[in-house]
Design a protein around this motif. Structure first.
Motif, PDB file in Angstrom:
ATOM      1  N   GLU A 151       0.811  -1.213   0.000  1.00 32.95           N
ATOM      2  CA  GLU A 151       0.000   0.000   0.000  1.00 32.95           C
ATOM      3  C   GLU A 151       0.850   1.271   0.000  1.00 32.95           C
ATOM      4  OE1 GLU A 151      -2.402  -0.516   3.426  1.00 32.95           O
ATOM      5  OE2 GLU A 151      -3.623  -2.112   2.546  1.00 32.95           O
ATOM      6  N   ALA A 152       2.142   1.146   0.348  1.00 29.99           N
ATOM      7  CA  ALA A 152       3.036   2.312   0.336  1.00 29.99           C
ATOM      8  C   ALA A 152       3.488   2.591  -1.091  1.00 29.99           C
ATOM      9  CB  ALA A 152       4.242   2.059   1.232  1.00 29.99           C
ATOM     10  N   PHE A 153       3.870   3.834  -1.365  1.00 27.15           N
ATOM     11  CA  PHE A 153       4.332   4.199  -2.707  1.00 27.15           C
ATOM     12  C   PHE A 153       5.839   4.373  -2.701  1.00 27.15           C
ATOM     13  CE2 PHE A 153       5.513   7.232  -6.008  1.00 27.15           C
ATOM     14  CZ  PHE A 153       5.000   6.581  -7.118  1.00 27.15           C
ATOM     15  N   PHE A 154       6.512   3.448  -3.384  1.00 27.73           N
ATOM     16  CA  PHE A 154       7.951   3.553  -3.599  1.00 27.73           C
ATOM     17  C   PHE A 154       8.163   3.491  -5.111  1.00 27.73           C
ATOM     18  CE2 PHE A 154       7.658   1.612   0.655  1.00 27.73           C
ATOM     19  CZ  PHE A 154       8.365   2.548   1.384  1.00 27.73           C
ATOM     20  N   GLY A 155       8.080   4.649  -5.771  1.00 31.40           N
ATOM     21  CA  GLY A 155       8.153   4.711  -7.220  1.00 31.40           C
ATOM     22  C   GLY A 155       9.476   4.210  -7.774  1.00 31.40           C
ATOM     23  N   ASN A 156       9.421   3.651  -8.978  1.00 31.06           N
ATOM     24  CA  ASN A 156      10.609   3.201  -9.721  1.00 31.06           C
ATOM     25  C   ASN A 156      11.378   2.095  -9.012  1.00 31.06           C
ATOM     26  OD1 ASN A 156      10.176   5.211 -11.762  1.00 31.06           O
ATOM     27  ND2 ASN A 156      11.113   6.731 -10.395  1.00 31.06           N
ATOM     28  N   THR A 157      10.698   1.284  -8.216  1.00 34.15           N
ATOM     29  CA  THR A 157      11.376   0.188  -7.530  1.00 34.15           C
ATOM     30  C   THR A 157      11.105  -1.164  -8.182  1.00 34.15           C
ATOM     31  OG1 THR A 157       9.531   0.111  -5.966  1.00 34.15           O
ATOM     32  CG2 THR A 157      11.504   1.315  -5.278  1.00 34.15           C
ATOM     33  N   ALA A 158      10.290  -1.204  -9.228  1.00 38.47           N
ATOM     34  CA  ALA A 158      10.106  -2.455  -9.962  1.00 38.47           C
ATOM     35  C   ALA A 158      11.454  -2.884 -10.551  1.00 38.47           C
ATOM     36  CB  ALA A 158       9.079  -2.276 -11.075  1.00 38.47           C
ATOM     37  N   GLY A 159      11.798  -4.143 -10.384  1.00 43.07           N
ATOM     38  CA  GLY A 159      13.074  -4.655 -10.860  1.00 43.07           C
ATOM     39  C   GLY A 159      14.209  -4.537  -9.871  1.00 43.07           C
ATOM     40  N   ASP A 160      13.993  -3.844  -8.741  1.00 43.05           N
ATOM     41  CA  ASP A 160      15.030  -3.729  -7.724  1.00 43.05           C
ATOM     42  C   ASP A 160      15.179  -5.039  -6.952  1.00 43.05           C
ATOM     43  OD1 ASP A 160      15.371  -1.141  -8.473  1.00 43.05           O
ATOM     44  OD2 ASP A 160      14.724  -0.230  -6.584  1.00 43.05           O
ATOM     45  N   SER A 161      16.354  -5.218  -6.355  1.00 42.13           N
ATOM     46  CA  SER A 161      16.623  -6.393  -5.527  1.00 42.13           C
ATOM     47  C   SER A 161      16.302  -6.074  -4.068  1.00 42.13           C
ATOM     48  CB  SER A 161      18.083  -6.826  -5.654  1.00 42.13           C
ATOM     49  OG  SER A 161      18.356  -7.269  -6.963  1.00 42.13           O
ATOM     50  N   TYR A 162      15.702  -7.036  -3.382  1.00 48.20           N
ATOM     51  CA  TYR A 162      15.285  -6.850  -1.997  1.00 48.20           C
ATOM     52  C   TYR A 162      15.796  -7.985  -1.114  1.00 48.20           C
ATOM     53  CZ  TYR A 162      12.006  -3.018  -2.753  1.00 48.20           C
ATOM     54  OH  TYR A 162      11.450  -1.797  -3.027  1.00 48.20           O
ATOM     55  N   ARG A 163      16.079  -7.632   0.140  1.00 49.98           N
ATOM     56  CA  ARG A 163      16.263  -8.623   1.198  1.00 49.98           C
ATOM     57  C   ARG A 163      15.088  -8.440   2.154  1.00 49.98           C
ATOM     58  NH1 ARG A 163      21.202  -7.781   2.697  1.00 49.98           N
ATOM     59  NH2 ARG A 163      20.699  -6.161   4.209  1.00 49.98           N
ATOM     60  N   ILE A 164      14.317  -9.497   2.357  1.00 51.91           N
ATOM     61  CA  ILE A 164      13.111  -9.442   3.183  1.00 51.91           C
ATOM     62  C   ILE A 164      13.312 -10.364   4.372  1.00 51.91           C
ATOM     63  CG2 ILE A 164      10.610  -9.771   3.234  1.00 51.91           C
ATOM     64  CD1 ILE A 164      10.722  -9.477   0.126  1.00 51.91           C
ATOM     65  N   ARG A 165      13.268  -9.801   5.557  1.00 51.34           N
ATOM     66  CA  ARG A 165      13.497 -10.561   6.786  1.00 51.34           C
ATOM     67  C   ARG A 165      12.196 -10.598   7.593  1.00 51.34           C
ATOM     68  NH1 ARG A 165      18.372 -11.566   9.215  1.00 51.34           N
ATOM     69  NH2 ARG A 165      19.334  -9.965   7.917  1.00 51.34           N
ATOM     70  N   VAL A 166      11.695 -11.817   7.849  1.00 55.62           N
ATOM     71  CA  VAL A 166      10.473 -12.016   8.636  1.00 55.62           C
ATOM     72  C   VAL A 166      10.890 -12.579   9.986  1.00 55.62           C
ATOM     73  CG1 VAL A 166       8.168 -13.026   8.663  1.00 55.62           C
ATOM     74  CG2 VAL A 166       9.281 -12.559   6.469  1.00 55.62           C
ATOM     75  N   GLU A 167      10.707 -11.800  11.052  1.00 54.93           N
ATOM     76  CA  GLU A 167      11.199 -12.156  12.382  1.00 54.93           C
ATOM     77  C   GLU A 167      10.042 -12.451  13.332  1.00 54.93           C
ATOM     78  OE1 GLU A 167      15.242  -9.387  12.456  1.00 54.93           O
ATOM     79  OE2 GLU A 167      13.392  -8.639  13.384  1.00 54.93           O
ATOM     80  N   ARG A 179      12.780 -15.917   8.900  1.00 51.69           N
ATOM     81  CA  ARG A 179      12.991 -16.342   7.515  1.00 51.69           C
ATOM     82  C   ARG A 179      13.533 -15.147   6.753  1.00 51.69           C
ATOM     83  NH1 ARG A 179       8.663 -17.525   2.663  1.00 51.69           N
ATOM     84  NH2 ARG A 179      10.201 -18.237   1.143  1.00 51.69           N
ATOM     85  N   VAL A 180      14.623 -15.358   6.018  1.00 49.17           N
ATOM     86  CA  VAL A 180      15.238 -14.291   5.234  1.00 49.17           C
ATOM     87  C   VAL A 180      15.269 -14.736   3.770  1.00 49.17           C
ATOM     88  CG1 VAL A 180      17.252 -12.829   4.912  1.00 49.17           C
ATOM     89  CG2 VAL A 180      16.664 -13.635   7.210  1.00 49.17           C
ATOM     90  N   VAL A 181      14.706 -13.918   2.891  1.00 46.22           N
ATOM     91  CA  VAL A 181      14.694 -14.250   1.471  1.00 46.22           C
ATOM     92  C   VAL A 181      15.243 -13.078   0.672  1.00 46.22           C
ATOM     93  CG1 VAL A 181      12.705 -15.775   1.717  1.00 46.22           C
ATOM     94  CG2 VAL A 181      12.339 -13.387   1.119  1.00 46.22           C
ATOM     95  N   SER A 182      15.849 -13.397  -0.457  1.00 47.42           N
ATOM     96  CA  SER A 182      16.291 -12.390  -1.416  1.00 47.42           C
ATOM     97  C   SER A 182      15.420 -12.516  -2.656  1.00 47.42           C
ATOM     98  CB  SER A 182      17.765 -12.597  -1.784  1.00 47.42           C
ATOM     99  OG  SER A 182      18.589 -12.436  -0.652  1.00 47.42           O
ATOM    100  N   ASP A 183      15.003 -11.380  -3.212  1.00 46.50           N
ATOM    101  CA  ASP A 183      14.067 -11.425  -4.328  1.00 46.50           C
ATOM    102  C   ASP A 183      14.210 -10.192  -5.191  1.00 46.50           C
ATOM    103  OD1 ASP A 183      11.701 -12.790  -5.578  1.00 46.50           O
ATOM    104  OD2 ASP A 183      10.775 -10.863  -5.148  1.00 46.50           O
ATOM    105  N   VAL A 184      13.927 -10.352  -6.482  1.00 47.55           N
ATOM    106  CA  VAL A 184      13.835  -9.236  -7.409  1.00 47.55           C
ATOM    107  C   VAL A 184      12.363  -8.891  -7.584  1.00 47.55           C
ATOM    108  CG1 VAL A 184      14.280  -8.438  -9.754  1.00 47.55           C
ATOM    109  CG2 VAL A 184      15.946  -9.887  -8.598  1.00 47.55           C
ATOM    110  N   ALA A 185      12.007  -7.620  -7.449  1.00 48.31           N
ATOM    111  CA  ALA A 185      10.614  -7.181  -7.518  1.00 48.31           C
ATOM    112  C   ALA A 185      10.127  -7.201  -8.964  1.00 48.31           C
ATOM    113  CB  ALA A 185      10.474  -5.783  -6.926  1.00 48.31           C
TER     114      ALA A 185
END
Length: 301
Positions: A151-167, A179-185
């Motif tokens: 729901e947040a707006f982070f423009g121009n982030t499609a295709g960026d690489s992310y590290r997502i940590r679920v604690e 759980r820690v995952v790496s992903d391309v948006a």
């Protein structure tokens, strides 16, 4: 985060963060808790090297244990030992969904077991390409869907690489599972997602997708039927992911278990689509999902 053994004469813990590059980036914290989390945050110091010293004192003021760690502030964690207790909560399952579009669009679902000492779940998004797109969200619900980043707006982030940590955090504020995952948006969800269905979950009984594209106007009509107890059903979502033009990606929803969802977008005739139908339960968690691929050319998939 730490846990102290042999606590009869325990007095306190002192943690020093020593920034090798800048003295103004140093800090010292102290606590008398036997099991706790100490948090330090310093702006503008990503990439700096820190010497971190953890010192344990007894009631006489004598040092009884010291741990020294050198770390680069880059988001990669270090750990030694097991911080879980016999009654610690744990993840029964986690799901990280990448929904795609013109900006990064993520949501995280989870279920926690052994909830007696459950504190909260924390989700940390670190964008490895674009500054200012990091975010952290938390929930005190042991079975939930966290979709705030979507729901947040982070423009121009499609295709960026992310590290997502679920604690998973217990009542002492200590992370006892993660759980820690790496992903391309890019609209493709990372591997390792769990099945969070339960006996009362609704199911997608039937569906049909009609491609009525005409004169370069992309049009789809989705008809569906959901079975199962109405008490555990919240809505159906249809994600029309245009893989050629991200701005044409849309998510439609309906709270009717037997209904129709329409998609109409000009200027996309001939584009490729991934159409995903998702059934959400009363916790907002996806419990049934199917994806069809199609070219918007008036021919049904």
């Amino acid at each position: 985060m730490y846990d102290i053994d042999e606590t009869a004469d325990f007095a306190n813990v002192v943690v020093t963060f020593d920034n090798r590059n800048n003295n103004w980036g140093d800090t010292t914290s102290s606590t008398t808790a036997e099991r706790d989390t100490i948090t330090f945050s310093q702006g503008g110091q990503m990439g700096a090297t820190y010497d971190i010293t953890i010192t344990v004192f007894d009631t006489d003021g004598t040092i009884t244990d010291t741990v020294q760690i050198t770390d680069v502030a880059n988001g990669d964690s270090q750990s030694a030992g097991d911080l879980t207790d016999s009654d610690s909560p744990s993840f029964a399952g986690t799901v990280v969904d990448d929904l795609g579009g013109s900006q990064a669009n993520y949501e995280v679902s989870y279920n926690v077991s052994d909830r007696a000492n459950f504190g909260s779940v924390r989700v940390k998004y670190t964008n490895l390409d674009s500054s200012g797109a990091d975010a952290t969200y938390s929930s005190s619900d042991p079975r939930h869907n966290i979709d705030d980043y979507a729901e947040a707006f982070f423009g121009n982030t499609a295709g960026d690489s992310y590290r997502i940590r679920v604690e998973l955090v217990d009542t002492d504020g200590v992370v006892v599972d993660e759980r820690v995952v790496s992903d391309v948006a890019d609209g493709s969800s990372p591997s390792g997602n769990a099945d969070l269905t339960r006996p009362s979950s609704p199911a997608l009984s039937t569906y049909s997708i009609a491609d009525t594209t005409n004169n370069n106007n992309g049009r789809y009509t989705l008809q569906y039927l959901v079975s199962g107890p109405d008490t555990d059903f919240s809505q159906v979502e249809a994600i029309f992911l245009n893989t050629d033009r991200s701005w044409a990606t849309q998510t439609k929803s309906s709270s009717n278990p037997d209904g129709t969802i329409q998609y109409n977008q000009g200027g996309v005739g001939g584009d490729e689509y991934k159409i995903t139908i998702r059934v959400l339960d009363s916790d907002g968690i996806v419990v049934a999902e199917v994806t069809e691929t199609d070219t918007a050319d008036g021919t049904n998939p």
